[in-house]
Design an enzyme around this catalytic site. Structure first.
Site, PDB file in Angstrom:
ATOM      1  N   GLN A   1       0.817  -1.186   0.029  1.00  0.00           N
ATOM      2  CA  GLN A   1      -0.026   0.056  -0.105  1.00  0.00           C
ATOM      3  C   GLN A   1       0.716   1.168   0.095  1.00  0.00           C
ATOM      4  OE1 GLN A   1      -0.261  -2.461   2.272  1.00  0.00           O
ATOM      5  NE2 GLN A   1      -2.264  -3.518   2.190  1.00  0.00           N
ATOM      6  N   MET A   2       0.298   2.437  -0.678  1.00  0.00           N
ATOM      7  CA  MET A   2       1.050   3.611  -0.913  1.00  0.00           C
ATOM      8  C   MET A   2       1.937   4.207   0.470  1.00  0.00           C
ATOM      9  SD  MET A   2       0.114   7.203  -2.270  1.00  0.00           S
ATOM     10  CE  MET A   2      -0.544   6.699  -3.943  1.00  0.00           C
TER      11      MET A   2
END
Length: 190
Positions: free
Chosen positions: A73-74
């Site tokens: 995830q970012m």
């Protein structure tokens, strides 16, 4: 551990312990791939998204791997780089059917390939083009072109088609990674 295994480890003939970092965007199949690489009796029945990182251990014929499975995830991607300095290899997993995020994949992959702890040390990077079983998935040649990999001249990288659910392509990819890590370790001895 048996007597012969202990003896071979004592004389440096046993499996060499290595650290690898497993990165890629969220939902690319990193954890599922690592689960496939474990022995059947140690595989998990439930795969959940990784938060932060998880260490997974598995072995090939000559190496004993400690794989740092990094969340994709970012908000977690900035943590990847803190693991490169102590690794002897990187696995970058991508979803070969995710055409929408190909530009983002390119940016993230090039950040890995060009990172000082990867590029300057020459650690091998194996790119796993996962989810090849999905209709419309891009081929390795298409992915190489889309990511501009043929323009990347530094470091040692290779790309392999895989399917994490069935394990297809993983043996060949891990043989390549093991071979490249052993070459890397040999150059460090000199």
């Amino acid at each position: 551990m048996g007597f012969l295994s202990s003896l071979s480890n004592l004389f440096g003939m046993g499996k060499k312990d290595v650290n690898i970092v497993v990165v890629g965007l969220d939902n690319s199949g990193k954890t599922t791939i690592l689960n496939q690489l474990k022995t059947p009796e140690t595989r998990s029945q439930q795969i959940v998204p990784t938060v932060g990182h998880v260490v997974t251990n598995f072995s090939t014929q000559n190496l004993s791997f400690h794989a740092f499975d990094m969340a994709g995830q970012m908000k977690y991607r900035s943590t990847w780089e803190s693991y490169f300095h102590s690794s002897q290899g990187v696995i970058f997993v991508l979803d070969s059917s995710d055409r929408v995020r190909m530009e983002l994949l390119k940016d993230e992959l090039w950040l890995v390939l060009d990172h000082k702890d990867v590029a300057s040390r020459g650690i091998p990077v194996v790119i796993l083009a996962n989810k090849m079983d999905i209709p419309g998935a891009m081929t390795c040649a298409d992915i190489t072109a889309a990511l501009g990999l043929n323009l990347h001249r530094s470091g040692t990288w290779s790309i392999h088609s895989t399917c994490a659910l069935t394990g297809d392509g993983l043996d060949k990819a891990m043989q390549q990674l093991s071979s490249e890590i052993q070459k890397y370790l040999e150059t460090r001895k000199s």
